[in-house]
Scaffold this active site. Structure first.
Site, PDB file in Angstrom:
ATOM      1  N   ALA A 112      51.158  46.231  50.832  1.00  0.00           N
ATOM      2  CA  ALA A 112      50.864  44.813  51.084  1.00  0.00           C
ATOM      3  C   ALA A 112      51.279  44.001  49.860  1.00  0.00           C
ATOM      4  CB  ALA A 112      49.383  44.599  51.379  1.00  0.00           C
ATOM      5  N   PHE A 113      51.497  42.718  50.056  1.00  0.00           N
ATOM      6  CA  PHE A 113      52.074  41.907  48.973  1.00  0.00           C
ATOM      7  C   PHE A 113      51.168  41.829  47.748  1.00  0.00           C
ATOM      8  CE2 PHE A 113      50.272  37.715  48.028  1.00  0.00           C
ATOM      9  CZ  PHE A 113      49.248  37.631  48.955  1.00  0.00           C
ATOM     10  N   LYS A 114      49.887  42.148  47.911  1.00  0.00           N
ATOM     11  CA  LYS A 114      48.979  42.036  46.768  1.00  0.00           C
ATOM     12  C   LYS A 114      49.386  42.962  45.613  1.00  0.00           C
ATOM     13  CE  LYS A 114      45.179  39.913  49.137  1.00  0.00           C
ATOM     14  NZ  LYS A 114      45.714  39.859  50.530  1.00  0.00           N
ATOM     15  N   ASP A 115      50.117  44.029  45.931  1.00  0.00           N
ATOM     16  CA  ASP A 115      50.630  44.897  44.863  1.00  0.00           C
ATOM     17  C   ASP A 115      51.531  44.138  43.893  1.00  0.00           C
ATOM     18  OD1 ASP A 115      49.471  47.286  45.823  1.00  0.00           O
ATOM     19  OD2 ASP A 115      51.178  47.666  47.151  1.00  0.00           O
ATOM     20  N   MET A 119      49.076  42.522  41.522  1.00  0.00           N
ATOM     21  CA  MET A 119      48.020  43.401  41.013  1.00  0.00           C
ATOM     22  C   MET A 119      48.572  44.477  40.085  1.00  0.00           C
ATOM     23  SD  MET A 119      44.777  42.962  41.754  1.00  0.00           S
ATOM     24  CE  MET A 119      44.134  42.844  43.411  1.00  0.00           C
TER      25      MET A 119
END
Ligand SMILES: *Cc1c(COP(=O)(O)O)cnc(C)c1O
Length: 483
Positions: free
Chosen positions: A124-127, A130
């Site tokens: 997911a794009f949160k990687d 993060m």
């Protein structure tokens, strides 16, 4: 680069990037923003066009952060943005680009493409942000000989992105609360299969809100929080927002040949963190025509961008949808945009967000400020389960491309805002395997599974079941921090 709070407390009280890195809200409850947005020059834009992702990230971060030595910052971005980390993609060449642009076709005269942001460890794009945060935190803590215990609650994407970013990091432990037996088998396995000794999964006997309430209760115990060095990594973290600015530039370069061209972006939105980064890229001078905010049935943001009314929802009015990472009742990063919209007037921002707390919202329809929303490039739209499923099916049939439910919300809304001759880039925020049930419904087949994830659900899992009781969570933290 100095940072100030959107609510203006202690005017003159300024902070550096490193000072706000490990923090959340400003003391007055506002959000941090740079005192001025750095501008990119045409020369820089030309030079940046051909940079590898890690070096582009270094250039952009340097503009926001002047208290980490350049060599250290460059080493951190190079350690973060490697093809080996963003490898869950079709081929090596795409992995080397970190965020490859996938062209779908031309619709209504507009080239339509997907910017792939979900090739990292948790799909997911949160990687994207993060992973950098993990390295920045480790660096900052080591510098001051400090430690940090990250406490969070998750219903899926954020928690796993945080765990994969912090696993094995020196000086950092993660205590992540998730609702017991409420996540998909895939999401549960992603988190619980981690065996790193600094990662603690706590399965709370309750729903997500119970887990969230425990985090709030523990954070409100200021003595406990200070003694056990409790911190968070939620979406208001400034460094997360700034890390996301990078891929708007990367996407722009991939979709254009010269800096005279303009592009539009459509962003599947929940807490307004992702699209806030697009707004910042535009304020820096990136030639963005439109920023299209796509919501699901939880249309708080779409309502605002259509009507000027910001009306937060009660928990009971928040729908559980098939694009669950966008199921929000209020948009925690929205205040940053409102601050700019109001011409950076902290007294008015303070009043409006007091109204949010006391009256559940505010109405800018009648004020001249709302008209300026279009000057900032913003438009919006929303989707439903049916349009989501139709879009997944249509994109698969027409372009032989499988997209996840959140990206489908983006494509659906993007199609309502196409302009002939202006490339439309939809941000792909997750891979289909994470939301398999809806893929099966739409396509009557199994979602594609990146090779690294075969057999994930049958790996041994490491987690602790706890009752929905803040004291029990505190006891667990005490027992596992050796202090
Ligand atoms: C978090 C998330 C979103 C929403 O992003 P915001 O920054 O909260 O607007 C959209 N799609 C996916 C898959 C997500 O994980």
């Amino acid at each position: 680069m100095n940072y100030l709070s959107t609510r203006g407390a202690g005017a003159g009280e300024r902070h550096t990037f490193s000072e706000i890195l490990l923090g959340g809200l400003a003391k007055d409850g506002g959000l941090y923003l740079p005192a001025d947005y750095p501008r990119v020059t045409p020369d820089e834009l030309t030079r940046w066009r051909t940079l590898p992702y890690a070096d582009l990230a270094f250039e952009i971060l340097s503009k926001f952060c002047d208290d980490i030595p350049a060599d250290d910052l460059r080493a951190l971005t190079r350690k973060t943005y490697t093809a080996a980390t963003y490898c869950n993609v079709r081929d090596d060449e795409s992995a080397a680009q970190i965020t490859p642009l996938k062209t779908l076709g031309v619709e209504d005269g507009a080239p339509l493409s997907l910017l792939e942001l979900s090739n990292g460890p948790t799909l997911a794009f949160k990687d994207m942000a993060m992973q950098l945060i993990g390295n920045l935190f480790e660096y900052a803590l080591a510098k001051h000989g400090e430690t940090l215990n990250i406490l969070g609650a998750t219903s899926g994407d954020t928690g796993s992105a945080a765990e994969y970013a912090m696993r094995g990091k020196k000086g950092i432990r993660v205590f992540m609360l998730s609702p017991h037996k409420k996540m998909s088998a895939f999401q549960t396995a992603q988190m619980y299969s981690l065996q790193d000794p600094n990662i603690f999964n706590l399965a709370v006997q309750g729903v997500f809100d119970d887990a969230q309430d425990i985090v709030k209760a523990v954070s409100n115990d200021h003595a406990f929080k200070a003694k056990y060095k409790i911190g968070t990594v939620n979406s208001i973290n400034w460094a997360r927002v700034v890390a996301q600015v990078v891929y708007y530039f990367k996407g722009y370069f991939a979709a254009t040949k010269s800096n005279a061209e303009r592009v539009s972006f459509t962003v599947p939105s929940g807490n307004f963190g992702n699209v806030c980064a697009g707004h910042i890229a535009r304020m820096m001078g990136l030639p963005i025509e439109k920023l299209v905010v796509a919501t699901n049935e939880n249309d708080v943001l779409d309502e605002f961008f259509r009507t000027g009314i910001y009306r937060v929802r009660k928990a009971a009015e928040t729908y559980h949808t098939s694009s669950p990472s966008m199921d929000i009742s209020k948009a925690s990063n929205f205040e940053r945009f409102v601050y700019d919209l109001l011409g950076r007037d902290p007294a008015r921002v303070l009043q409006l967000f007091r109204d949010v707390e006391e009256k559940g919202g505010f109405d800018l329809a009648a004020s001249g400020d709302f008209a300026r929303v279009r000057e900032f490039g913003f438009v919006s739209g929303s989707s439903s389960h049916d349009t989501r499923v139709d879009t997944i099916r249509d994109v698969f049939q027409r372009y032989d491309t499988m997209i996840d439910t959140h990206t489908a919300d983006g494509v659906k809304v993007a199609r309502e805002h196409l302009q002939s001759g202006i490339p439309m880039i939809v941000l792909e925020t997750a891979q289909p395997i994470k939301f398999g049930e809806t893929i099966r419904e739409a396509l009557l087949r199994e979602p594609e599974r990146p090779a690294a994830f075969s057999g994930l659900e049958s790996l041994p899992q490491r987690f602790e079941v706890v009752p929905a009781d803040a004291q029990r969570v505190k006891d667990f933290i005490v027992a596992n921090t050796g202090e």
